[in-house]
Design an enzyme around this catalytic site. Structure first.
Site, PDB file in Angstrom:
ATOM      1  N   THR A  89       0.810  -1.215   0.000  1.00 21.07           N
ATOM      2  CA  THR A  89       0.000   0.000   0.000  1.00 21.07           C
ATOM      3  C   THR A  89       0.846   1.269   0.000  1.00 21.07           C
ATOM      4  O   THR A  89       2.019   1.256   0.377  1.00 21.07           O
ATOM      5  CB  THR A  89      -0.945   0.026   1.218  1.00 21.07           C
ATOM      6  OG1 THR A  89      -0.185   0.042   2.417  1.00 21.07           O
ATOM      7  CG2 THR A  89      -1.877  -1.169   1.216  1.00 21.07           C
ATOM      8  N   ASP A  90       0.208   2.364  -0.392  1.00 19.74           N
ATOM      9  CA  ASP A  90       0.869   3.669  -0.376  1.00 19.74           C
ATOM     10  C   ASP A  90       0.413   4.450   0.855  1.00 19.74           C
ATOM     11  O   ASP A  90      -0.303   3.922   1.721  1.00 19.74           O
ATOM     12  CB  ASP A  90       0.600   4.426  -1.673  1.00 19.74           C
ATOM     13  CG  ASP A  90      -0.881   4.692  -1.922  1.00 19.74           C
ATOM     14  OD1 ASP A  90      -1.693   4.615  -0.971  1.00 19.74           O
ATOM     15  OD2 ASP A  90      -1.233   4.993  -3.076  1.00 19.74           O
ATOM     16  N   GLN A  91       0.770   5.696   0.930  1.00 20.71           N
ATOM     17  CA  GLN A  91       0.450   6.542   2.076  1.00 20.71           C
ATOM     18  C   GLN A  91      -1.062   6.678   2.297  1.00 20.71           C
ATOM     19  O   GLN A  91      -1.524   6.882   3.410  1.00 20.71           O
ATOM     20  CB  GLN A  91       1.077   7.931   1.890  1.00 20.71           C
ATOM     21  CG  GLN A  91       0.959   8.807   3.110  1.00 20.71           C
ATOM     22  CD  GLN A  91       1.693  10.127   2.923  1.00 20.71           C
ATOM     23  OE1 GLN A  91       2.139  10.449   1.834  1.00 20.71           O
ATOM     24  NE2 GLN A  91       1.828  10.882   3.996  1.00 20.71           N
ATOM     25  N   GLY A 102      -3.137   4.239   1.949  1.00 23.26           N
ATOM     26  CA  GLY A 102      -3.689   2.939   2.320  1.00 23.26           C
ATOM     27  C   GLY A 102      -4.247   2.167   1.142  1.00 23.26           C
ATOM     28  O   GLY A 102      -4.922   1.157   1.311  1.00 23.26           O
ATOM     29  N   ILE A 103      -3.953   2.634  -0.063  1.00 16.73           N
ATOM     30  CA  ILE A 103      -4.415   1.988  -1.295  1.00 16.73           C
ATOM     31  C   ILE A 103      -3.267   1.177  -1.882  1.00 16.73           C
ATOM     32  O   ILE A 103      -2.119   1.610  -1.862  1.00 16.73           O
ATOM     33  CB  ILE A 103      -4.896   3.058  -2.302  1.00 16.73           C
ATOM     34  CG1 ILE A 103      -6.119   3.792  -1.731  1.00 16.73           C
ATOM     35  CG2 ILE A 103      -5.207   2.443  -3.657  1.00 16.73           C
ATOM     36  CD1 ILE A 103      -6.557   4.991  -2.545  1.00 16.73           C
TER      37      ILE A 103
END
Length: 137
Positions: free
Chosen positions: A14-16, A18-19
């Site tokens: 995930t990225d920052q 949350g995806i």
């Protein structure tokens, strides 16, 4: 035949926000493709032991909705098209819980030997050709 590969989206994917980051989708396609081959009757590792490779020549991915940390994911894999020199796979990534479509995509591959010289898979490995033709339906 359609193969279904299930797993849970990991925190590291995930990225920052949350995806799940877009760079993970080719990895998920590969997981689906290798699982498809194994379920069809000849694992990718066996194909490579026989001196045959499937280098990627094209990838396409269309994002429909986000996948998030801990989502239960299903990668549905099918063969779109196959010739004696090339094979194309299609992928549909959905949330296992409710079937929400996350992404659709495809990959194209050439059949080659270990030196990346193109080969005719129907002649080189007729057993695999028959397995995959049967898996196409």
């Amino acid at each position: 035949m359609q193969s279904e590969t299930q797993f849970i989206a990991r925190y590291a994917e995930t990225d920052q926000m949350g995806i799940v980051h877009h760079s993970n989708y080719p990895i998920w396609f590969e997981a689906g493709r290798t699982d498809f081959l194994k379920k069809s009757g000849m694992a990718n590792s066996k194909i490579e032991e026989l001196g045959i490779l499937l280098p990627l020549s094209h990838i396409d991915c269309n994002f429909k909705s986000p996948a998030r940390y801990e989502d239960e994911i299903v990668v549905k894999t099918t063969i779109r098209k196959m010739t004696c020199a090339r094979i194309e796979f299609e992928y549909e990534i959905v949330k296992d819980k409710d079937g929400t479509l996350i992404a659709i995509g495809s990959t194209s591959h050439a059949w080659t030997d270990k030196s990346l010289k193109p080969l005719n898979i129907e002649k080189k490995l007729p057993e695999l050709w028959c397995i995959l033709k049967k898996a196409m339906g």
